[in-house]
Design an enzyme around this catalytic site. Structure first.
Site, PDB file in Angstrom:
ATOM      1  N   HIS A   1     -25.302  11.446  -8.889  1.00 36.08           N
ATOM      2  CA  HIS A   1     -24.375  12.543  -9.318  1.00 36.08           C
ATOM      3  C   HIS A   1     -23.350  11.648  -9.850  1.00 36.08           C
ATOM      4  O   HIS A   1     -23.078  10.540  -9.524  1.00 36.08           O
ATOM      5  CB  HIS A   1     -23.725  12.816  -7.783  1.00 36.08           C
ATOM      6  CG  HIS A   1     -24.697  13.776  -6.948  1.00 36.08           C
ATOM      7  ND1 HIS A   1     -25.021  14.868  -6.896  1.00 36.08           N
ATOM      8  CD2 HIS A   1     -25.067  13.170  -5.659  1.00 36.08           C
ATOM      9  CE1 HIS A   1     -26.070  15.147  -5.923  1.00 36.08           C
ATOM     10  NE2 HIS A   1     -26.043  14.083  -5.142  1.00 36.08           N
TER      11      HIS A   1
ATOM     12  N   CYS B   1     -23.952  12.264   0.841  1.00 34.73           N
ATOM     13  CA  CYS B   1     -23.968  11.098  -0.152  1.00 34.73           C
ATOM     14  C   CYS B   1     -22.487  11.248  -0.834  1.00 34.73           C
ATOM     15  O   CYS B   1     -21.690  10.076  -1.132  1.00 34.73           O
ATOM     16  CB  CYS B   1     -24.892  11.215  -0.884  1.00 34.73           C
ATOM     17  SG  CYS B   1     -25.261  12.443  -2.074  1.00 34.73           S
TER      18      CYS B   1
END
Lengths: 339, 339
Positions: free
Chosen positions: B215, B139
């Site tokens: 994140h 990702c």
């Protein structure tokens, strides 16, 4: 059609506005916002009319956010106001706006009990009829009421000791909570709050822990005579706004299931009774339940409106609210996944 | 129709399965599960066929979960397998199942780069054509690729220093992470991972912090010659799988917006470039972006299938994938709310 407005478009307000706008007997006139932020844009994107303080209209216009009028104009048009402002502001709105205008209003559980009639659909729907000011009790109290009431109707409750493990903050709460601490309050307000709805002997203590998803609440209930057996609880909650789960072992599993089944905002609207926490010594039982703190009171807000206005009777109202929120399906899906 | 199966129905697998089942040129034959838990029930509830290890069939039957066959039978039927098993198990499946059966497979970023061709749709779609084994990079790497590529096409990148603030665990991650610690890894694998896709000078350091949503990654990019000005970035990302947000200031606001706009699982599928983090001294820029870690790679998994099989050309594939996932609308809604 009953003309409803929602004053305050935060965690509860946005959910109640969604529900009102789907209700066949209600018309959502609009919602109020006090800050021209992303939530204001969300309301407009969702097709809702936005009303702001007259003195703030310019700041919304400066951000290109369409405004339909002032908060005062909206309140004037409404038959009933759902006040979903932040804790303690509801009572100020009552003094400054609703009382002078003789406007009916529904308040949230963050207000003191004195703001209005403490409401839970399952417990006292009919008693709220015609009351000008109603307070939907908090998410935890609402959940305790939904669970205690069916038990109390079938077994003689002698005493309840409630222990709450509260989430520290909502996911979108800018205030936050202590990250490196559990704090607590003996004799928390929850016992009094439950008693404002049900006449039952109860004490409560609340611990607050650093996470954002679900309150995990529990009770030890002692009985005069036999306590319900574990198997008997399934029948008691078959038609209640409570999901009965056998195998869930973390709050995150319930949230993940709500996401996986495509629920908007992962709202389940019902507390989840956690049957693998059940313990009993014959005259008492211990049971824990997870409360989706953001969404549990939405159903009660809708039912409070119908009760206050008299547009629907109790059973019809609760059934219609369940339909709008999808509660029967959500309960069945969760019970299936965690069977 | 291309016959696709998904081996492993976890965070990535369940999302890829949803997307494959909506793709007009693919048929989802089924998904695999190794444990008879709530996710297995979810798959059946969602109308998917479930395949389990032959030796586990009894344990699923004991829980009343309908099984359509064995993992081996499913793989045999498929033209392509999307392997979404947990980190490090993909390469084992390659050795034990896919290679012996000469079966094509797509792997995830948790596998070593040696497992297959490192793929990002925007960067190297055409080079993956016909490759038997493709690895969709992680990702974070996917997000770095989506953001670096358009910049590198328009400005001469001299160097990138990447700093990642990683979430500690996914919402549903039973493993969890340290609650009272930030840990870090200098020279993290992300730089190598980006270089497996784009030839660019990059170093990276990763910090892991105790939260579950997004994140938060960042880069300081230095240039040979002029750096892009802030205003120029909007144009660069207009048609990219990247949302460009002006006013978001916490990751929770983005998650809340995704919930409020009714996105399933609050998946946005795109990194959010946080324009209020932009800084520049003329020859370099600093910029941060939020990565919805669970959903970003879903688009690349779908495009990897089309590239590998040749059923669609790059632009058609990316457009169709965007349509299935609703990426254009999601990007537009987020950019509107945080304009």
């Amino acid at each position: 059609m009953l003309n409803v407005c929602v004053n305050g478009y935060g965690t509860i307000g946005k959910r109640v506005a969604d529900a009102v706008s789907k209700h066949p007997k209600m018309k959502l006139l609009g919602v109020t916002k006090y800050t021209p932020d992303q939530d204001a844009k969300l309301a407009v994107m969702a097709g809702m009319k936005l009303f702001v303080p007259a003195e703030s209209a310019k700041s919304f216009a400066a951000k290109g956010i369409e405004v339909s009028g002032s908060v005062e104009e909206l309140v004037n048009m409404a038959d009933i106001v759902v006040d979903a402002s932040s804790d303690g502001n509801g009572v100020k709105n009552k003094q400054n706006i609703y009382l002078p205008k003789r406007k009916k209003a529904i308040f949230q559980g963050g207000e003191e009990a004195s703001v209005g009639f403490s409401f839970n659909a399952r417990c006292n729907f009919d008693l709220a009829a015609g009351k000008e000011y109603i307070r939907v009790v908090s998410c935890n109290t609402t959940s305790y009421c939904r669970i205690i009431k069916p038990i109390g109707e079938n077994y003689r409750i002698k005493n309840i000791d409630a222990l709450l493990i509260r989430r520290g903050a909502d996911l979108n709460d800018a205030k936050g909570s202590a990250l490196n601490a559990v704090d607590w309050k003996a004799k928390s307000h929850h016992a009094d709050d439950v008693r404002s709805v049900i006449d039952v002997p109860i004490s409560s203590i609340a611990f607050k822990v650093p996470h954002t998803h679900c309150h995990i609440n529990s009770m030890r209930i002692t009985f005069d005579g036999a306590a319900p057996k574990k198997d008997e609880l399934y029948g008691l909650f078959k038609n209640e706004r409570v999901a009965v789960l056998n195998t869930a072992s973390t709050s995150s599993q319930i949230v993940e299931a709500a996401r996986d089944t495509g629920l908007k905002r992962f709202d389940t609207f019902v507390p989840a009774l956690l049957m693998n926490t059940f313990m009993s010594n014959g005259s008492d039982i211990f049971i824990a339940f997870a409360v989706p703190q953001e969404s549990v009171v939405v159903a009660e807000n809708i039912d409070a409106i119908t009760s206050q206005s008299g547009i629907l009777q109790k059973n019809d109202s609760m059934r219609m609210t369940d339909d709008i929120l999808g509660i029967t399906k959500i309960k069945s899906q969760l019970e299936n996944m965690f069977s």
